[in-house]
Motif scaffolding. Structure first.
Motif, PDB file in Angstrom:
ATOM      1  N   GLU A 143       0.815  -1.048   0.329  1.00 33.28           N
ATOM      2  CA  GLU A 143      -0.231   0.413   0.051  1.00 33.28           C
ATOM      3  C   GLU A 143       0.893   0.961   0.264  1.00 33.28           C
ATOM      4  OE1 GLU A 143      -3.226  -0.057  -0.659  1.00 33.28           O
ATOM      5  OE2 GLU A 143      -3.505  -2.443  -0.318  1.00 33.28           O
ATOM      6  N   ASP A 144       2.187   1.093   0.807  1.00 33.90           N
ATOM      7  CA  ASP A 144       2.901   2.700   0.389  1.00 33.90           C
ATOM      8  C   ASP A 144       3.469   2.827  -0.804  1.00 33.90           C
ATOM      9  OD1 ASP A 144       4.139   0.478   1.144  1.00 33.90           O
ATOM     10  OD2 ASP A 144       5.764   0.589   2.752  1.00 33.90           O
ATOM     11  N   SER A 145       3.775   1.267  -1.219  1.00 33.65           N
ATOM     12  CA  SER A 145       4.355   1.670  -2.777  1.00 33.65           C
ATOM     13  C   SER A 145       3.437   2.407  -3.930  1.00 33.65           C
ATOM     14  CB  SER A 145       4.757   0.713  -2.918  1.00 33.65           C
ATOM     15  OG  SER A 145       5.726   0.111  -2.702  1.00 33.65           O
ATOM     16  N   VAL A 146       2.060   1.908  -3.084  1.00 29.97           N
ATOM     17  CA  VAL A 146       0.197   1.900  -4.620  1.00 29.97           C
ATOM     18  C   VAL A 146       0.627   3.747  -3.927  1.00 29.97           C
ATOM     19  CG1 VAL A 146      -1.807   2.045  -4.575  1.00 29.97           C
ATOM     20  CG2 VAL A 146      -0.049   0.294  -4.815  1.00 29.97           C
ATOM     21  N   GLU A 147       0.162   3.966  -2.853  1.00 21.87           N
ATOM     22  CA  GLU A 147       0.535   5.433  -2.470  1.00 21.87           C
ATOM     23  C   GLU A 147       1.477   6.487  -3.128  1.00 21.87           C
ATOM     24  OE1 GLU A 147       1.726   7.732   1.258  1.00 21.87           O
ATOM     25  OE2 GLU A 147      -0.214   6.761   1.841  1.00 21.87           O
TER      26      GLU A 147
END
Length: 205
Positions: A90-94
């Motif tokens: 999720e942090d990479s997608v953000e």
């Protein structure tokens, strides 16, 4: 440092998790036997040929000719592939979505079998958000071959020296640089944010 006008993301182990051990911990509970199977039967190198475009039918037939007693586990690799891609980072997608929101040109370049990528696309809607994607299994080329970087640059009208590539594999990062791209190795979201800042690329938070 060249001005970056194009950002290219790898997918596996950068945006989504991938670990063949996940289903095989259940299917082959014994750790030593499981390690043997994944190192000698359904190996990384064997799976990479599906990323190059070989069909699963051909891939399974090749292994069954050598390891007929392993049929159930060989066929389980594709059957339970969906378990191997257990979640998105999720942090990479953000970061990806923040770059898009900030107006940056973002595409994706991935070593992925064509059919499993189609499956991943349905499961992870954010894969539809960048301008486009080059999937190795659809074109018969794989990273780190220079040809796949040249293909992607031509397909999406990227200037190599103005392109930043993000990949977890050191070999793929080196391949991108040999093709004239800028490139950084992904080791985590915090490091990626620092790398992007170094290039003057700040995603919206």
């Amino acid at each position: 440092m060249s001005e970056i006008r194009h950002i290219v993301f790898d997918i596996g182990k950068v945006l989504i998790h991938y670990d063949p051990e996940i289903p095989f911990r259940r299917l082959i509970p014994d750790a030593e036997r499981r390690r043997w199977f994944l190192e000698n039967v359904c190996t990384h190198e064997w799976n990479l040929e599906q990323d190059r475009g070989r069909t699963w039918e051909e891939a399974e037939a090749e292994l069954l000719a050598v390891h007929p007693d392993e049929e159930t586990n060989i066929r389980a690799f594709r059957r339970y592939w969906h378990e191997m891609v257990s979640h998105a980072y999720e942090d990479s997608v953000e970061i990806l979505e923040g770059l898009l929101d900030a107006g940056h040109d973002v595409t994706m370049l991935t070593n992925f079998a064509a059919d499993t990528f189609a499956e991943a696309r349905k499961r992870f809607p954010f894969l539809e958000k960048p301008r486009g994607v080059t999937v190795s299994g659809e074109i018969g080329l794989i990273k780190p071959d220079r040809a796949i970087f040249e293909h992607h640059a031509a397909a999406f009208s990227l200037e190599p020296s103005a392109t930043l590539f993000i990949d977890d594999s050191p070999a793929n990062v080196a391949g991108a640089k040999e093709a004239g791209w800028q490139a950084v190795q992904f080791v985590g979201a915090d490091t990626l944010r620092a790398d992007l800042a170094r290039f003057g690329l700040m995603p919206r938070r």
